[in-house]
Design a protein around this motif. Structure first.
Motif: not given
Length: 274
Positions: A24-29, A51-53
């Protein structure tokens, strides 16, 4: 930096017992969290195609000074790709900017679709090709594991399952151990300590050891022989979660925490999730 425990998997590969989760973390995070974690001393990062990251972890690996050989990278095969593991793996590797991951896990059995044995055969192939050092599963129940082993003869090295003080899955943990499958806990803090951190036993132990409730729960996982991957994108929390190697819980304290088990799932039921 305190010495981190390393687990030897049944295929002979080594895995840190402690790592960073980035669900659940965005790419930047996720990128910032991974860079911070590696800087603090973490040596294991757990991501997944869904997770797409993955590309964030790839970027972090380019940014860090820590050598690639010292970092354990886990990613996962998503349900829709079970019959297409080769392409799924190649996509993941590209995003991670890697030629090989340390551990590739099948994310869910999806029993209704009944493709998991086929998917496992595909993963065995990926391991033979050297695209992953080790292969394992997530969210597999005993019946699913038994089928994999019976039909392929290859035992997963890891079974990553939802596990925290309110859902301890002791029977499955014991079954895994009997078959040399390392149990790894996801959602180890019960999603931010929901109903866990305010338990008397956890609060008392935090006071006794001069630690936070989160640190007590992480230590409980480690002392229970579990691999644990607390997720955080907050720098202070990432640091705090790592400060768990300077104390151990006593056996009676572990037994007290065992009493918190309510069989309470926060995530889906693996027998029904398809």
């Amino acid at each position: 930096m305190a010495d981190q425990p390393i687990i030897k998997l049944h295929d002979g590969n080594m895995m840190p017992q402690f790592g960073l989760g980035v669900w659940q973390a965005s790419i930047e995070d996720a990128r910032k969290a991974a860079v911070k974690a590696l800087d603090v001393g973490y040596r294991s990062i757990d991501t997944a195609a869904i997770y797409k990251n993955e590309e964030a972890i790839g970027q972090a690996l380019q940014e860090t000074d820590v050598p690639r050989d010292d970092i354990f990278i886990t990613t996962k095969l998503w349900n829709e790709d079970q019959l297409n593991s080769q392409q799924a793996m190649e996509t993941s590797l590209k995003k991670l900017q890697l030629e090989q991951v340390d551990l590739y896990l099948m994310h869910w059995p999806c029993p209704e679709k009944d493709n998991f044995v086929e998917a496992w055969k595909g993963m065995i192939e990926l391991q033979k090709q050297g695209l992953t050092k080790s292969i394992g599963v997530c969210n597999f129940q005993q019946a699913h594991l038994k089928r994999l082993i019976d039909e392929t003869g290859v035992v997963p090295v890891v079974n990553q399952i939802e596990l925290h003080p309110m859902l301890q899955q002791r029977e499955l943990h014991a079954w895994n151990a009997m078959h040399q499958i390392q149990t790894e806990s996801w959602s180890p803090l019960a999603q931010g300590g929901k109903g866990v951190f305010d338990q008397e036993i956890i609060k008392n132990l935090a006071k006794k050891y001069g630690k936070t409730p989160a640190q007590i729960v992480i230590r409980w996982h480690l002392d229970s022989g579990l691999v644990v991957i607390p997720k955080s994108v907050t720098p202070a929390r990432i640091e705090e979660n790592f400060k768990v190697f300077d104390f151990r819980l006593e056996k009676p304290e572990i037994s007290e925490i065992a009493k918190l088990d309510k069989g309470q799932r926060l995530g889906p039921d693996p027998d029904e999730f398809n």
